[in-house]
Design a protein around this motif. Structure first.
Motif, mmCIF file in Angstrom:
data_model
loop_
_atom_site.group_PDB
_atom_site.id
_atom_site.type_symbol
_atom_site.label_atom_id
_atom_site.label_comp_id
_atom_site.label_asym_id
_atom_site.label_seq_id
_atom_site.Cartn_x
_atom_site.Cartn_y
_atom_site.Cartn_z
ATOM 1 N N PHE A 173 -0.199 7.284 2.559
ATOM 2 C CA PHE A 173 0.648 6.088 2.454
ATOM 3 C C PHE A 173 -0.119 4.835 2.864
ATOM 4 C CE2 PHE A 173 4.077 3.358 4.372
ATOM 5 C CZ PHE A 173 4.683 3.006 3.173
ATOM 6 N N ALA A 174 -0.831 4.911 3.975
ATOM 7 C CA ALA A 174 -1.630 3.767 4.427
ATOM 8 C C ALA A 174 -2.745 3.451 3.431
ATOM 9 C CB ALA A 174 -2.222 4.052 5.809
ATOM 10 N N THR A 175 -3.361 4.502 2.880
ATOM 11 C CA THR A 175 -4.431 4.309 1.902
ATOM 12 C C THR A 175 -3.905 3.635 0.640
ATOM 13 O OG1 THR A 175 -5.586 6.258 2.743
ATOM 14 C CG2 THR A 175 -6.202 5.476 0.547
ATOM 15 N N VAL A 176 -2.714 4.029 0.209
ATOM 16 C CA VAL A 176 -2.113 3.426 -0.992
ATOM 17 C C VAL A 176 -1.880 1.931 -0.789
ATOM 18 C CG1 VAL A 176 0.005 3.353 -2.360
ATOM 19 C CG2 VAL A 176 -1.081 5.540 -1.869
ATOM 20 N N ILE A 177 -1.358 1.556 0.370
ATOM 21 C CA ILE A 177 -1.124 0.122 0.631
ATOM 22 C C ILE A 177 -2.443 -0.636 0.668
ATOM 23 C CG2 ILE A 177 -0.309 -1.525 2.361
ATOM 24 C CD1 ILE A 177 1.927 0.391 3.031
ATOM 25 N N ALA A 178 -3.455 -0.070 1.326
ATOM 26 C CA ALA A 178 -4.766 -0.734 1.367
ATOM 27 C C ALA A 178 -5.351 -0.874 -0.034
ATOM 28 C CB ALA A 178 -5.717 0.061 2.265
ATOM 29 N N THR A 179 -5.196 0.161 -0.848
ATOM 30 C CA THR A 179 -5.714 0.112 -2.219
ATOM 31 C C THR A 179 -4.962 -0.915 -3.051
ATOM 32 O OG1 THR A 179 -6.212 2.472 -2.025
ATOM 33 C CG2 THR A 179 -6.290 1.513 -4.227
ATOM 34 N N ALA A 180 -3.642 -1.024 -2.840
ATOM 35 C CA ALA A 180 -2.864 -2.030 -3.555
ATOM 36 C C ALA A 180 -3.323 -3.438 -3.200
ATOM 37 C CB ALA A 180 -1.378 -1.861 -3.232
ATOM 38 N N LEU A 181 -3.634 -3.659 -1.934
ATOM 39 C CA LEU A 181 -4.132 -4.975 -1.521
ATOM 40 C C LEU A 181 -5.459 -5.297 -2.198
ATOM 41 C CD1 LEU A 181 -3.340 -4.909 2.322
ATOM 42 C CD2 LEU A 181 -1.982 -5.911 0.472
ATOM 43 N N MET A 182 -6.339 -4.294 -2.264
ATOM 44 C CA MET A 182 -7.610 -4.500 -2.962
ATOM 45 C C MET A 182 -7.372 -4.787 -4.439
ATOM 46 S SD MET A 182 -10.389 -1.816 -1.423
ATOM 47 C CE MET A 182 -9.393 -0.351 -1.665
ATOM 48 N N GLY A 183 -6.424 -4.069 -5.040
ATOM 49 C CA GLY A 183 -6.177 -4.221 -6.468
ATOM 50 C C GLY A 183 -5.629 -5.581 -6.847
ATOM 51 N N ILE A 184 -4.638 -6.073 -6.093
ATOM 52 C CA ILE A 184 -4.068 -7.373 -6.457
ATOM 53 C C ILE A 184 -5.064 -8.498 -6.199
ATOM 54 C CG2 ILE A 184 -1.697 -6.597 -6.110
ATOM 55 C CD1 ILE A 184 -1.641 -7.929 -3.422
ATOM 56 N N THR A 185 -5.902 -8.350 -5.187
ATOM 57 C CA THR A 185 -6.946 -9.352 -4.946
ATOM 58 C C THR A 185 -7.981 -9.337 -6.063
ATOM 59 O OG1 THR A 185 -6.653 -9.128 -2.553
ATOM 60 C CG2 THR A 185 -8.681 -10.173 -3.313
ATOM 61 N N GLU A 186 -8.369 -8.133 -6.466
ATOM 62 C CA GLU A 186 -9.328 -8.003 -7.557
ATOM 63 C C GLU A 186 -8.784 -8.611 -8.841
ATOM 64 O OE1 GLU A 186 -10.378 -4.114 -9.958
ATOM 65 O OE2 GLU A 186 -11.495 -4.117 -8.065
ATOM 66 N N VAL A 214 1.208 -9.595 1.789
ATOM 67 C CA VAL A 214 1.737 -9.643 3.161
ATOM 68 C C VAL A 214 2.999 -8.787 3.264
ATOM 69 C CG1 VAL A 214 2.742 -11.139 4.926
ATOM 70 C CG2 VAL A 214 0.734 -11.893 3.648
ATOM 71 N N LEU A 215 3.862 -8.852 2.255
ATOM 72 C CA LEU A 215 5.082 -8.049 2.262
ATOM 73 C C LEU A 215 4.772 -6.555 2.261
ATOM 74 C CD1 LEU A 215 7.370 -10.016 -0.237
ATOM 75 C CD2 LEU A 215 7.535 -9.942 2.252
ATOM 76 N N LEU A 216 3.765 -6.160 1.518
ATOM 77 C CA LEU A 216 3.392 -4.741 1.479
ATOM 78 C C LEU A 216 2.930 -4.258 2.855
ATOM 79 C CD1 LEU A 216 1.474 -4.502 -1.926
ATOM 80 C CD2 LEU A 216 3.858 -3.907 -1.439
ATOM 81 N N VAL A 217 2.170 -5.089 3.540
ATOM 82 C CA VAL A 217 1.705 -4.720 4.887
ATOM 83 C C VAL A 217 2.888 -4.595 5.843
ATOM 84 C CG1 VAL A 217 0.370 -5.485 6.874
ATOM 85 C CG2 VAL A 217 -0.582 -5.724 4.573
ATOM 86 N N ILE A 218 3.806 -5.552 5.802
ATOM 87 C CA ILE A 218 4.976 -5.511 6.687
ATOM 88 C C ILE A 218 5.826 -4.276 6.377
ATOM 89 C CG2 ILE A 218 7.104 -6.696 7.344
ATOM 90 C CD1 ILE A 218 5.672 -9.337 6.783
ATOM 91 N N PHE A 219 6.004 -3.979 5.098
ATOM 92 C CA PHE A 219 6.774 -2.798 4.711
ATOM 93 C C PHE A 219 6.146 -1.528 5.283
ATOM 94 C CE2 PHE A 219 7.544 0.693 1.667
ATOM 95 C CZ PHE A 219 8.928 0.756 1.727
ATOM 96 N N TRP A 228 6.179 3.000 9.141
ATOM 97 C CA TRP A 228 5.459 3.758 10.170
ATOM 98 C C TRP A 228 6.210 3.730 11.498
ATOM 99 C CZ3 TRP A 228 3.502 1.939 14.818
ATOM 100 C CH2 TRP A 228 2.759 2.867 15.545
ATOM 101 N N TRP A 229 6.740 2.574 11.865
ATOM 102 C CA TRP A 229 7.419 2.463 13.161
ATOM 103 C C TRP A 229 8.670 3.335 13.194
ATOM 104 C CZ3 TRP A 229 5.890 0.545 17.674
ATOM 105 C CH2 TRP A 229 6.841 0.362 18.667
ATOM 106 N N MET A 230 9.466 3.292 12.135
ATOM 107 C CA MET A 230 10.686 4.093 12.106
ATOM 108 C C MET A 230 10.386 5.585 12.126
ATOM 109 S SD MET A 230 13.336 2.141 9.530
ATOM 110 C CE MET A 230 12.131 1.803 8.251
ATOM 111 N N ALA A 231 9.340 5.991 11.442
ATOM 112 C CA ALA A 231 9.025 7.416 11.347
ATOM 113 C C ALA A 231 8.279 7.956 12.551
ATOM 114 C CB ALA A 231 8.202 7.675 10.088
ATOM 115 N N SER A 232 7.764 7.086 13.385
ATOM 116 C CA SER A 232 6.959 7.539 14.518
ATOM 117 C C SER A 232 7.702 7.503 15.844
ATOM 118 C CB SER A 232 5.685 6.697 14.639
ATOM 119 O OG SER A 232 5.997 5.336 14.914
#
Length: 291
Positions: free
Chosen positions: A172-185, A212-217, A222-226
């Motif tokens: 899940f964390a990897t997907v968000i990081a990859t999405a950030l790279m993708g939209i920037t690219e 920014v919204l993806l990171v906050i999401f 993570w907080w709710m599940a942990s």
């Protein structure tokens, strides 16, 4: 009375975080649609750039938003009276939908690249993205094989559960990081001039805000599940039907980031007055729980 007040406080905080996560996730999907329709020519399936536009929309909708909901589905208080088998199928179903949308988004990218004579798999974004899809597929397959089918012994489920939880959050964390790279690219490639990305045009503002919204999401999920005090109560776990191995289904079905020690403490914290009078039974259930 103090215990009841604490439960109400925790419940209210959970609902506030849940509503915030759902709102931010929904707004992220809306932002992706505004981006592709207002700035990037819309959607189609004809080999053009409009076909490529399915990629960010489906990744954000499925691989981020729906996967995030699948992670916390066991934490929803109004599902605690549901059977664990039902919750397993809901969890698996949401992840399956996310997987299908991710695969369709990958097909759209390859189809567009091939139609436009653009090389495939040359960027870091594509490497990590394909890796995330592959590992997500393995995660989903093993989840079905170990936790849904009745053939796996309880000892195997107990051993695999921490790995399943850890790998799920890592993906899940990897997907968000990859999405950030993708939209920037995508912005760098698309906004080269008139206007350039460095000139901070409205499109860049929109897409940066989406990131920014993806990171906050991701942080909210993570907080709710942990949090150990928001896990499914042990008295409900103990009521779950027995598996073929003769043990409660609770251990393998609880998708959280807490370990066994934290789970026992949280069980005692959230158990009701009636359940606490049966400490022997709850201790037995807690010892069998891996989460």
């Amino acid at each position: 009375a103090v215990h009841g007040a604490r439960k109400m406080e925790d419940y209210g905080r959970f609902l506030a975080l849940l509503v915030s996560a759902l709102l931010i996730g929904f707004v992220s999907v809306i932002f992706s649609l505004v981006w592709v329709f207002h700035y990037r020519e819309g959607l189609s399936w004809d080999g053009s750039v409009r076909e490529f536009n399915w990629h960010p929309v489906l990744i954000i909708t499925g691989f981020v938003f729906i996967q995030g909901i699948a992670i916390i589905v066991y934490r929803l208080p109004w599902t605690w009276k549901c059977s664990k088998v039902l919750m397993k199928f809901i969890h698996a179903g949401l992840n399956t939908i996310a997987m299908i949308l991710a695969i369709v988004s990958m097909v759209a990218v390859f189809d567009y690249h091939n139609a436009s004579n653009i090389p495939n798999m040359y960027s870091l974004h594509s490497w990590i993205g394909l890796t995330a899809v592959i590992f997500y597929s393995l995660q989903l397959f093993l989840g079905f094989a170990v936790f849904l089918l009745p053939f796996a012994p309880a000892s195997l489920r107990t051993a695999v559960m921490p790995i399943h939880v850890y790998s799920g959050f890592t993906i899940f964390a990897t997907v968000i990081a990859t999405a950030l790279m993708g939209i920037t690219e995508k912005l760098i490639f698309s906004l080269r001039s008139n206007p350039a990305y460095s000139e901070y045009p409205p499109e860049a503002t929109l897409v940066n805000s989406l990131g920014v919204l993806l990171v906050i999401f991701g942080i909210l999920i993570w907080w709710m599940a942990s949090r150990p005090y928001w896990k499914r109560p042990p008295e409900e776990n103990a009521k779950a039907p027995l598996t073929t191995g003769g043990t409660p289904e609770g251990p393998e079905a609880e998708s959280t980031m807490t370990d066994g020690g934290n789970a026992e403490k949280s069980d005692l914290r959230i158990s009701s007055e009636a359940a606490r009078k049966q400490n022997l039974k709850l201790d037995e259930a807690g010892q069998r729980s891996t989460m």
